[in-house]
Design an enzyme around this catalytic site. Structure first.
Site, PDB file in Angstrom:
ATOM      1  N   HIS A  82       0.704  -1.362  -0.133  1.00  0.00           N
ATOM      2  CA  HIS A  82       0.468   0.209   0.081  1.00  0.00           C
ATOM      3  C   HIS A  82       0.854   1.224   0.574  1.00  0.00           C
ATOM      4  O   HIS A  82       0.629   1.644  -0.644  1.00  0.00           O
ATOM      5  CB  HIS A  82      -0.945   0.300   1.433  1.00  0.00           C
ATOM      6  CG  HIS A  82      -2.079   0.788   1.218  1.00  0.00           C
ATOM      7  ND1 HIS A  82      -1.482   2.381   2.170  1.00  0.00           N
ATOM      8  CD2 HIS A  82      -2.932   1.579   0.767  1.00  0.00           C
ATOM      9  CE1 HIS A  82      -2.092   3.598   2.005  1.00  0.00           C
ATOM     10  NE2 HIS A  82      -3.267   2.687   1.194  1.00  0.00           N
ATOM     11  N   GLU A 140     -10.449  -8.134 -11.889  1.00  0.00           N
ATOM     12  CA  GLU A 140      -9.518  -8.788 -10.711  1.00  0.00           C
ATOM     13  C   GLU A 140     -10.087  -9.230  -9.928  1.00  0.00           C
ATOM     14  O   GLU A 140      -8.683 -10.104  -9.293  1.00  0.00           O
ATOM     15  CB  GLU A 140      -9.323  -7.317  -9.966  1.00  0.00           C
ATOM     16  CG  GLU A 140     -11.081  -7.474  -9.687  1.00  0.00           C
ATOM     17  CD  GLU A 140     -11.248  -5.653  -8.642  1.00  0.00           C
ATOM     18  OE1 GLU A 140     -10.251  -5.288  -8.130  1.00  0.00           O
ATOM     19  OE2 GLU A 140     -11.933  -4.863  -9.132  1.00  0.00           O
ATOM     20  N   THR A 185      -4.842  -5.955 -12.090  1.00  0.00           N
ATOM     21  CA  THR A 185      -3.531  -6.771 -11.685  1.00  0.00           C
ATOM     22  C   THR A 185      -2.859  -7.032 -10.643  1.00  0.00           C
ATOM     23  O   THR A 185      -2.644  -8.010  -9.967  1.00  0.00           O
ATOM     24  CB  THR A 185      -2.658  -6.423 -12.697  1.00  0.00           C
ATOM     25  OG1 THR A 185      -1.996  -5.584 -13.146  1.00  0.00           O
ATOM     26  CG2 THR A 185      -2.696  -7.029 -14.600  1.00  0.00           C
ATOM     27  N   CYS A 204      -4.646  -1.387 -15.272  1.00  0.00           N
ATOM     28  CA  CYS A 204      -4.819  -0.328 -14.746  1.00  0.00           C
ATOM     29  C   CYS A 204      -3.847  -0.232 -13.204  1.00  0.00           C
ATOM     30  O   CYS A 204      -3.868   0.044 -12.246  1.00  0.00           O
ATOM     31  CB  CYS A 204      -6.445   0.195 -14.302  1.00  0.00           C
ATOM     32  SG  CYS A 204      -7.230  -0.189 -13.297  1.00  0.00           S
TER      33      CYS A 204
END
Length: 894
Positions: free
Chosen positions: A456, A764, A786, A849
């Site tokens: 993250h 996804e 992805t 993306c």
């Protein structure tokens, strides 16, 4: 003259009919100088056909004749007692790496040493004798080794060791380094003549008696060594050339320079010269620009010719002896910036030396990371305490005071700004979460212990152009942190250096940064050239703010491929409004909070679509699990209590907030109540976002701005979810209002013409990829997320996989980092989903993306798989564009 001996000079070039392999590497380099007409020292080469089986008596006259020819050019004579010309013997192998020694100063004999010392001083003359001795002892050492003469070998090796100590040469070093180290002139205990007496016993009889005999004996010994060595394949030549000295009388100096600045790329010589010195060791140099107009013009001309020939920055070593310039050596430059290479290429293209295709193909895409971020001035961190290692999350360099929580960082930054102090901060935490976005956004960098390139903190840092380093060694205890033995406290300054290539560093204290300037660096011109080779495939950006969108646009982005709407709610003035909505006990209260958020979202979407006027903007509806928005510590809880009191005049307790947090808690939130699943349970949240999108679009339309929103529904697992959210549904008295209905209602209320928009989804989940044919019935575009597709396909958490990945790599259980380079199974799902989707909808637009979008290898796959674009963080857009351009050029070439 023997046809195996070849003379070269500034005006004498070795004919092309002579096979270049016969000259050896150093011989070919010398002849290259001659071909360019540079002021090089003359010399001659005994080629590979003669060097290994040399019979000195047969070439004695030729050598004397060629030495005289050299003397006529340099103005000194070999063997002259007053002004002796000394020569070097270069063993010119065809191997890039050899163990042959530096052989300099031949001609220093009993008959010439006084004359030489009169020009350079007695101490320097003595040192030159020692350096001559060292080179010859290396030859004798090798001969004794080949003879298997252990006793003599041990004696010579011992003498060499003591000689190296005297000359200040320590450890293995290349020829140039050895030469420089040996020229540190200090007081020597003996005279040059004494050294000749001391070492004469190790060489053939008469070695120091005369200059002529010395050179001939040397050539004989070298040839003998060649003949004894089984590894010598008669592929080594010998080059003999005069030597010049920067301390040889008046108007002499030595120096070296780069053909342009190796950091900035400025088209000015960068280097120093040393007046009256052999080289820079122990000397104080002056900038090359002060070498004198006559010589500066010569050097500038030489630099231009070298750049045009080699199409790269070159380093040149030179000597000026008695006001005459001689080039000693030119070579490649190992340490240079990407910016300097780009500016050189742009200059070459401007002068038509190379074409635009050459410019584009010459830069490795990932090198652009360096030019987009600040770098550390290496001189500024000398002596700093440091730690080396970690995983590069987002490259660059960052300086700041460290803080271990988002709240402490934000508070410290606020106080620093109020007091007019340095407000640079770095977030240091074991891991980061959605609520830490606001800290990363205002920090200079982030240092975490958990995760990797796709963690993250790394993803957010790249989004905002910040620096991110993941250091598994990081330990935090209270207000102190450590990286091994390197420790620091909250509030201390540290400097992060995270290169794309090489090891990352954490330094104590503050370094000096060199900030990037995309326009000045030539990056924008380079991008413009790259885009001329791009045809149908596009590069979009991941942008959550108008600033991100504008920045990416300046870097060449062709729209927004991912706008993460959840990031918009974590701003200080918004988060508690969102929490107020989550704490609402009935739909009416929830709607009041949503109305406030709608105004904020509308302004966000307005700014982003305005920045991207005429280009598609893909807006992903809320994706994060709701628990991520709730307070995570006492300070956030207190802030929420104060907000509720002020906003709703309602008192709420810590216990009530804790109960709400507990109610929203999930054991596996990544696969839990998130994305479109929130829309099914709380349709009013998505409805608010959809209205905000279209209000912004219609406002822009009224202003004459072309807004092209694309609404993306995340984490669908089947076609029914997308159909429900897009088109709504009535069932058993319940009415789910879809995107199409909301837009139509808003359009009618405004009495406006329709805005062009499209609805699509993020693929996804493997289930969505396999069901792409059905899903495409209700969506006009697919965007492959992805990051999650990799997680759900491989069953690996991107934030936790680094704990076991080293072990998997050790045993070759997995190749590379699947969160950087797409796994083959993930690729198969993308290709399959694209194919199945287009069987249903031939004009289906497909893009990628996830964070994989900036990896050149992934970009090529996307092009081959028939996708329309990749999307990546603004700072990665140039990298992806260059990868696309290079793939197009490669395809055109094939």
């Amino acid at each position: 003259m023997d046809n195996r001996i070849h003379f070269f000079s500034q005006i004498d070039v070795i004919p092309k009919k002579i096979e270049s392999e016969k000259l050896g590497i150093r011989g070919r380099q010398a002849n290259e100088f001659a071909e360019l007409g540079f002021p090089i020292l003359p010399g001659f080469i005994l080629d590979t056909d003669i060097a290994s089986g040399l019979k000195v008596a047969e070439v004695k006259k030729d050598i004397k004749s060629l030495l005289d020819k050299c003397a006529g050019i340099v103005g000194k004579k070999y063997g002259d007692a007053e002004n002796p010309m000394l020569v070097k013997v270069v063993i010119s192998s065809n191997l890039v790496v050899t163990n042959y020694p530096t052989l300099h100063n031949f001609g220093l004999a009993k008959t010439t040493i006084k004359g030489f010392a009169n020009w350079v001083g007695k101490d320097f003359a003595a040192h030159e004798v020692l350096f001559l001795v060292r080179g010859m002892l290396k030859i004798e050492e090798r001969i004794k080794e080949l003879e298997d003469n252990t006793k003599a070998l041990e004696e010579i090796t011992g003498v060499l060791r003591s000689l190296d100590d005297a000359l200040g040469i320590h450890g293995p070093s290349n020829e140039l380094a050895s030469e420089k180290k040996a020229k540190v002139v200090k007081v020597v205990p003996k005279s040059a003549e004494d050294y000749m007496e001391d070492y004469a016993k190790y060489f053939p009889k008469g070695f120091f008696d005369s200059a002529e005999e010395q050179l001939l004996l040397t050539l004989s010994e070298i040839s003998r060594m060649f003949q004894m060595d089984d590894q010598n394949d008669n592929d080594t030549a010998l080059m003999i050339a005069p030597m010049v000295y920067g301390n040889y009388g008046k108007d002499s100096c030595s120096g070296d320079f780069f053909s342009r600045n190796v950091v900035t790329g400025d088209n000015k010589l960068q280097g120093k010269f040393f007046r009256g010195k052999f080289n820079e060791i122990g000397a104080s140099g002056q900038d090359i620009s002060k070498v004198g107009d006559k010589h500066l013009k010569e050097l500038q001309k030489i630099a231009r010719i070298l750049e045009d020939k080699f199409k790269e920055i070159r380093q040149v070593r030179f000597t000026i002896e008695k006001d005459k310039l001689w080039l000693i050596e030119q070579r490649q430059v190992a340490q240079k910036s990407t910016q300097s290479d780009i500016r050189l290429l742009l200059d070459l293209a401007k002068r038509k030396v190379v074409n635009n295709a050459y410019v584009v193909k010459s830069i490795e895409p990932l090198r652009l990371n360096e030019i987009l971020h600040p770098i550390i001035d290496p001189d500024s961190v000398k002596g700093f305490k440091s730690w080396k290692g970690g995983i590069a999350g987002a490259p660059g360099a960052a300086i700041g005071r460290v803080y271990f929580t988002t709240d402490s960082l934000l508070e410290a930054k606020k106080l620093a700004i109020q007091k007019g102090e340095d407000s640079r901060c770095i977030l240091v935490a074991e891991s980061s979460f959605a609520e830490d976005v606001k800290a990363i956004e205002v920090s200079t960098g982030v240092l975490t212990a958990e995760g990797g390139y796709s963690a993250h903190a790394s993803v957010v840092a790249r989004q905002y152009g910040k620096v991110s380093l993941v250091a598994p060694d990081l330990k935090i205890k209270g207000k102190k942190a450590s990286l091994g033995s390197f420790a620091f406290s909250e509030g201390d300054y540290i400097t992060l250096q995270v290169p794309f290539y090489g090891e990352s560093m954490v330094y104590s204290g503050t370094a000096t940064l060199i900030e990037p300037d995309p326009e000045e660096s030539g990056l924008l011109d380079f991008i413009a050239i790259s885009k001329t080779f791009i045809k149908k495939f596009n590069v979009r950006c991941n942008a959550d703010t108008p600033r991100d969108a504008a920045l990416a646009l300046s870097f060449g982005a062709d729209g927004v491929g991912l706008c993460r709407t959840e990031h918009m709610f974590f701003k200080a003035e918004r988060i508690n409004v969102f929490r107020e909505m989550l704490l609402s006990t009935n739909p009416k209260e929830r709607q009041k909070a949503l109305d406030k958020l709608q105004v904020m979202q509308r302004e966000d979407f307005y700014g982003i679509m305005k920045a991207m006027a005429g280009k598609e903007v893909t807006i992903r509806l809320l994706d994060s699990p709701l628990h991520e928005f709730m307070p995570h510590n006492d300070d956030e809880t207190a802030g929420l209590i104060a907000h509720m009191q002020k906003s709703k005049k309602v008192k709420i307790s810590k216990a009530e907030i804790a109960a709400s947090v507990e109610a929203l808690h999930e054991f596996n939130p990544m696969l839990g109540h998130r994305g479109c699943r929130i829309a099914v349970s709380y349709p009013e949240i998505y409805a608010m976002q959809i209205r905000a999108i279209f209000e912004a679009a219609y406002k822009l339309r009224s202003e004459g701005v072309d807004a092209q929103p694309e609404i993306m529904v995340p984490i669908v697992m089947n076609a029914s979810e997308l159909k429900l959210i897009a088109y709504g549904k009535k069932i058993e008295g319940n009415n789910y209002v879809g995107i199409v209905d909301i837009e139509e209602e808003l359009r009618k209320s405004k009495k406006a013409k329709p805005v062009e928009y499209s609805i699509g989804t993020m693929i996804e989940l493997p289930a969505a990829a396999l069901g792409a044919g059905e899903i495409a019935k209700y969506g006009r575009f697919f965007s492959f997320g992805t990051n999650d597709l990799t997680q759900t396909t491989l069953g690996i958490s991107r934030d936790d996989f680094t704990a076991f990945m080293p072990d998997y790599t050790l045993f070759d259980l997995i190749v590379g980092n699947p969160f950087s380079t797409l796994d083959s199974r993930v690729k198969e799902l993308i290709a399959l989903a694209t194919e199945r989707g287009r069987l249903t909808r031939p004009d289906l637009v497909c893009g990628l993306c996830g964070e994989h979008g900036a990896n050149p290898a992934n970009v090529r796959f996307c092009m081959e798989a028939g996708l329309n674009y990749v999307s990546c963080s603004p700072y990665s857009v140039p990298i992806a564009l260059l990868a696309v351009a290079q793939a197009e050029l490669e395809k055109a070439g094939a």
